[in-house]
Design a protein around this motif. Structure first.
Motif, PDB file in Angstrom:
ATOM      1  N   ALA A   4       0.803  -1.251   0.113  1.00  0.00           N
ATOM      2  CA  ALA A   4       0.101   0.116   0.095  1.00  0.00           C
ATOM      3  C   ALA A   4       0.625   1.245  -0.076  1.00  0.00           C
ATOM      4  O   ALA A   4       0.513   2.269  -0.690  1.00  0.00           O
ATOM      5  CB  ALA A   4      -0.921  -0.153   1.301  1.00  0.00           C
ATOM      6  N   LEU A   5       1.923   1.342   0.693  1.00  0.00           N
ATOM      7  CA  LEU A   5       2.901   2.359   0.655  1.00  0.00           C
ATOM      8  C   LEU A   5       3.548   2.527  -0.809  1.00  0.00           C
ATOM      9  O   LEU A   5       3.638   3.601  -1.173  1.00  0.00           O
ATOM     10  CB  LEU A   5       3.760   2.196   1.809  1.00  0.00           C
ATOM     11  CG  LEU A   5       4.762   3.407   2.149  1.00  0.00           C
ATOM     12  CD1 LEU A   5       4.042   4.712   2.578  1.00  0.00           C
ATOM     13  CD2 LEU A   5       5.804   2.840   3.359  1.00  0.00           C
ATOM     14  N   LYS A   6       3.955   1.482  -1.251  1.00  0.00           N
ATOM     15  CA  LYS A   6       4.584   1.497  -2.778  1.00  0.00           C
ATOM     16  C   LYS A   6       3.386   2.256  -3.612  1.00  0.00           C
ATOM     17  O   LYS A   6       3.784   2.861  -4.321  1.00  0.00           O
ATOM     18  CB  LYS A   6       4.991  -0.060  -3.042  1.00  0.00           C
ATOM     19  CG  LYS A   6       6.034  -0.631  -2.373  1.00  0.00           C
ATOM     20  CD  LYS A   6       6.227  -1.722  -3.019  1.00  0.00           C
ATOM     21  CE  LYS A   6       7.403  -2.495  -2.225  1.00  0.00           C
ATOM     22  NZ  LYS A   6       7.925  -4.007  -2.853  1.00  0.00           N
ATOM     23  N   SER A   7       2.252   1.799  -3.471  1.00  0.00           N
ATOM     24  CA  SER A   7       1.178   2.273  -4.146  1.00  0.00           C
ATOM     25  C   SER A   7       1.184   3.697  -4.075  1.00  0.00           C
ATOM     26  O   SER A   7       1.037   4.749  -4.983  1.00  0.00           O
ATOM     27  CB  SER A   7       0.011   1.543  -3.960  1.00  0.00           C
ATOM     28  OG  SER A   7      -1.135   2.133  -4.662  1.00  0.00           O
ATOM     29  N   ALA A   8       0.977   4.251  -2.785  1.00  0.00           N
ATOM     30  CA  ALA A   8       1.073   5.584  -2.435  1.00  0.00           C
ATOM     31  C   ALA A   8       2.162   6.479  -3.197  1.00  0.00           C
ATOM     32  O   ALA A   8       1.950   7.479  -3.719  1.00  0.00           O
ATOM     33  CB  ALA A   8       1.049   6.041  -1.174  1.00  0.00           C
ATOM     34  N   LEU A   9       3.416   5.914  -2.947  1.00  0.00           N
ATOM     35  CA  LEU A   9       4.513   6.682  -3.742  1.00  0.00           C
ATOM     36  C   LEU A   9       4.547   6.658  -5.040  1.00  0.00           C
ATOM     37  O   LEU A   9       4.904   7.618  -5.663  1.00  0.00           O
ATOM     38  CB  LEU A   9       5.842   5.854  -3.054  1.00  0.00           C
ATOM     39  CG  LEU A   9       6.159   5.789  -1.644  1.00  0.00           C
ATOM     40  CD1 LEU A   9       7.360   5.164  -1.151  1.00  0.00           C
ATOM     41  CD2 LEU A   9       6.489   7.384  -1.200  1.00  0.00           C
ATOM     42  N   PHE A  10       4.024   5.647  -5.840  1.00  0.00           N
ATOM     43  CA  PHE A  10       4.041   5.675  -7.137  1.00  0.00           C
ATOM     44  C   PHE A  10       3.058   6.623  -7.907  1.00  0.00           C
ATOM     45  O   PHE A  10       3.556   7.297  -8.710  1.00  0.00           O
ATOM     46  CB  PHE A  10       3.433   4.188  -7.506  1.00  0.00           C
ATOM     47  CG  PHE A  10       3.514   4.058  -8.943  1.00  0.00           C
ATOM     48  CD1 PHE A  10       4.445   4.004 -10.083  1.00  0.00           C
ATOM     49  CD2 PHE A  10       1.971   3.848  -9.470  1.00  0.00           C
ATOM     50  CE1 PHE A  10       4.176   3.986 -11.502  1.00  0.00           C
ATOM     51  CE2 PHE A  10       1.791   4.115 -10.842  1.00  0.00           C
ATOM     52  CZ  PHE A  10       2.914   4.097 -11.675  1.00  0.00           C
ATOM     53  N   SER A  48      -6.970   1.920  -4.242  1.00  0.00           N
ATOM     54  CA  SER A  48      -7.354   0.703  -4.821  1.00  0.00           C
ATOM     55  C   SER A  48      -6.490  -0.429  -4.806  1.00  0.00           C
ATOM     56  O   SER A  48      -6.474  -1.504  -4.543  1.00  0.00           O
ATOM     57  CB  SER A  48      -8.453   1.014  -5.995  1.00  0.00           C
ATOM     58  OG  SER A  48      -9.373   1.850  -5.685  1.00  0.00           O
ATOM     59  N   VAL A  49      -5.321   0.108  -5.538  1.00  0.00           N
ATOM     60  CA  VAL A  49      -4.135  -0.712  -5.926  1.00  0.00           C
ATOM     61  C   VAL A  49      -3.652  -1.323  -4.736  1.00  0.00           C
ATOM     62  O   VAL A  49      -3.278  -2.302  -4.482  1.00  0.00           O
ATOM     63  CB  VAL A  49      -3.381  -0.036  -6.922  1.00  0.00           C
ATOM     64  CG1 VAL A  49      -1.791  -0.921  -6.952  1.00  0.00           C
ATOM     65  CG2 VAL A  49      -3.941   0.039  -8.077  1.00  0.00           C
ATOM     66  N   GLY A  50      -3.421  -0.086  -3.731  1.00  0.00           N
ATOM     67  CA  GLY A  50      -2.681  -0.619  -2.264  1.00  0.00           C
ATOM     68  C   GLY A  50      -3.678  -1.642  -1.735  1.00  0.00           C
ATOM     69  O   GLY A  50      -3.125  -2.448  -0.926  1.00  0.00           O
ATOM     70  N   LEU A  51      -4.886  -1.540  -1.576  1.00  0.00           N
ATOM     71  CA  LEU A  51      -5.697  -2.392  -0.727  1.00  0.00           C
ATOM     72  C   LEU A  51      -5.814  -3.655  -1.613  1.00  0.00           C
ATOM     73  O   LEU A  51      -5.741  -4.684  -0.645  1.00  0.00           O
ATOM     74  CB  LEU A  51      -7.213  -1.960  -0.902  1.00  0.00           C
ATOM     75  CG  LEU A  51      -8.011  -2.836   0.153  1.00  0.00           C
ATOM     76  CD1 LEU A  51      -7.719  -2.995   1.352  1.00  0.00           C
ATOM     77  CD2 LEU A  51      -9.480  -2.551   0.092  1.00  0.00           C
ATOM     78  N   PHE A  53      -3.177  -5.226  -3.185  1.00  0.00           N
ATOM     79  CA  PHE A  53      -2.030  -5.864  -3.127  1.00  0.00           C
ATOM     80  C   PHE A  53      -1.755  -6.157  -1.670  1.00  0.00           C
ATOM     81  O   PHE A  53      -1.485  -7.144  -1.319  1.00  0.00           O
ATOM     82  CB  PHE A  53      -0.851  -5.136  -3.583  1.00  0.00           C
ATOM     83  CG  PHE A  53      -0.741  -5.096  -5.112  1.00  0.00           C
ATOM     84  CD1 PHE A  53      -0.479  -6.545  -5.680  1.00  0.00           C
ATOM     85  CD2 PHE A  53      -0.784  -4.039  -5.855  1.00  0.00           C
ATOM     86  CE1 PHE A  53      -0.320  -6.292  -7.096  1.00  0.00           C
ATOM     87  CE2 PHE A  53      -0.772  -4.107  -7.222  1.00  0.00           C
ATOM     88  CZ  PHE A  53      -0.288  -5.446  -7.855  1.00  0.00           C
ATOM     89  N   GLU A  54      -2.345  -5.569  -0.644  1.00  0.00           N
ATOM     90  CA  GLU A  54      -2.295  -5.862   0.787  1.00  0.00           C
ATOM     91  C   GLU A  54      -3.261  -7.091   0.864  1.00  0.00           C
ATOM     92  O   GLU A  54      -3.010  -7.996   1.531  1.00  0.00           O
ATOM     93  CB  GLU A  54      -2.917  -4.693   1.675  1.00  0.00           C
ATOM     94  CG  GLU A  54      -2.040  -3.563   1.774  1.00  0.00           C
ATOM     95  CD  GLU A  54      -0.775  -3.805   2.792  1.00  0.00           C
ATOM     96  OE1 GLU A  54      -0.911  -4.795   3.586  1.00  0.00           O
ATOM     97  OE2 GLU A  54       0.055  -3.053   2.498  1.00  0.00           O
ATOM     98  N   GLU A  58      -2.158 -10.930   2.214  1.00  0.00           N
ATOM     99  CA  GLU A  58      -2.645 -11.574   3.638  1.00  0.00           C
ATOM    100  C   GLU A  58      -3.509 -12.399   3.408  1.00  0.00           C
ATOM    101  O   GLU A  58      -3.964 -13.185   4.180  1.00  0.00           O
ATOM    102  CB  GLU A  58      -3.322 -10.256   4.512  1.00  0.00           C
ATOM    103  CG  GLU A  58      -4.820  -9.987   4.294  1.00  0.00           C
ATOM    104  CD  GLU A  58      -5.553  -8.985   5.170  1.00  0.00           C
ATOM    105  OE1 GLU A  58      -6.426  -8.685   4.912  1.00  0.00           O
ATOM    106  OE2 GLU A  58      -4.687  -8.623   6.178  1.00  0.00           O
ATOM    107  N   GLY A  59      -4.010 -12.489   2.100  1.00  0.00           N
ATOM    108  CA  GLY A  59      -5.282 -13.618   1.629  1.00  0.00           C
ATOM    109  C   GLY A  59      -6.497 -12.880   1.350  1.00  0.00           C
ATOM    110  O   GLY A  59      -6.948 -12.252   2.247  1.00  0.00           O
TER     111      GLY A  59
END
Length: 192
Positions: A4-10, A48-51, A53-54, A58-59
């Motif tokens: 999610a942090l990667k998504s925010a940075l991107f 959306s993308v961050g959630l 991939f999170e 986690e499943g």
């Protein structure tokens, strides 16, 4: 680093680069509508993308709605902070003429309106402190408040607050969409 942090940075970096491309190509310089819509789209995309991939990490059927909102905000909050800081430096160092133009346009409207005595009278009725001031003093007071409202520091505060509220709202919205529509088959109580 969390997805999610990667998504925010991107998405924050991408929006900043697009804003700079608009600046150098002289597109949408007087318009905040298109860059604002793109900012909202990128905030929504980061969440959306961050959630997604999170949830993938986690499943898909695991976690609660509150944990999903937390994962969404892990993408939304850094995005809001990075974009607000970028906008502060953009309007302070890169394009300060935009703020000056907005102040000038607003003060031209106030000056033209103050030529009508009825407008000045309405100002004196709305603000009792104006009753004892001359038109020039009223104009200067309005100018001071306009300059402070359009300052990059005020923009930083309001954009950060607005993006955080919007990010929280989007986090709830995206969590509901993921749990009730997109990933409903992974949650046992939603498969009925």
């Amino acid at each position: 680093m969390r997805p999610a942090l990667k998504s925010a940075l991107f998405f924050a970096l991408t929006w900043s680069l697009i804003k700079m491309a608009f600046y150098y190509s002289r597109l949408f310089q007087d318009d905040i509508f298109v860059p604002g819509l793109m900012n909202n789209l990128f905030l929504l995309s980061a969440i959306s993308v961050g959630l997604y991939f999170e949830k993938k990490r986690e499943g898909f059927g695991q976690g609660t709605a509150l944990s999903d909102i937390k994962h969404s905000m892990i993408a939304g909050a850094p995005y809001a902070l990075l974009v607000a800081i970028f906008m502060y430096f953009y309007y302070t160092d890169i394009n300060p003429a935009y703020v000056e133009t907005r102040i000038s346009d607003r003060m031209d409207l106030v000056y033209n309106a103050m030529e009508r005595e009825s407008y000045v009278d309405s100002l004196k009725v709305q603000s009792p402190e104006y009753k004892v001031l001359t038109n020039e003093e009223i104009y200067n007071d309005i100018r001071i408040s306009t300059v402070s409202a359009y300052s990059p520091k005020a923009l930083l505060t309001f954009s950060l607050l607005g993006l955080m509220i919007l990010g929280f709202t989007y986090s709830i919205f995206i969590t509901v969409i993921f749990r009730k529509i997109l990933l409903r088959d992974f949650y046992p109580n939603n498969s009925k």
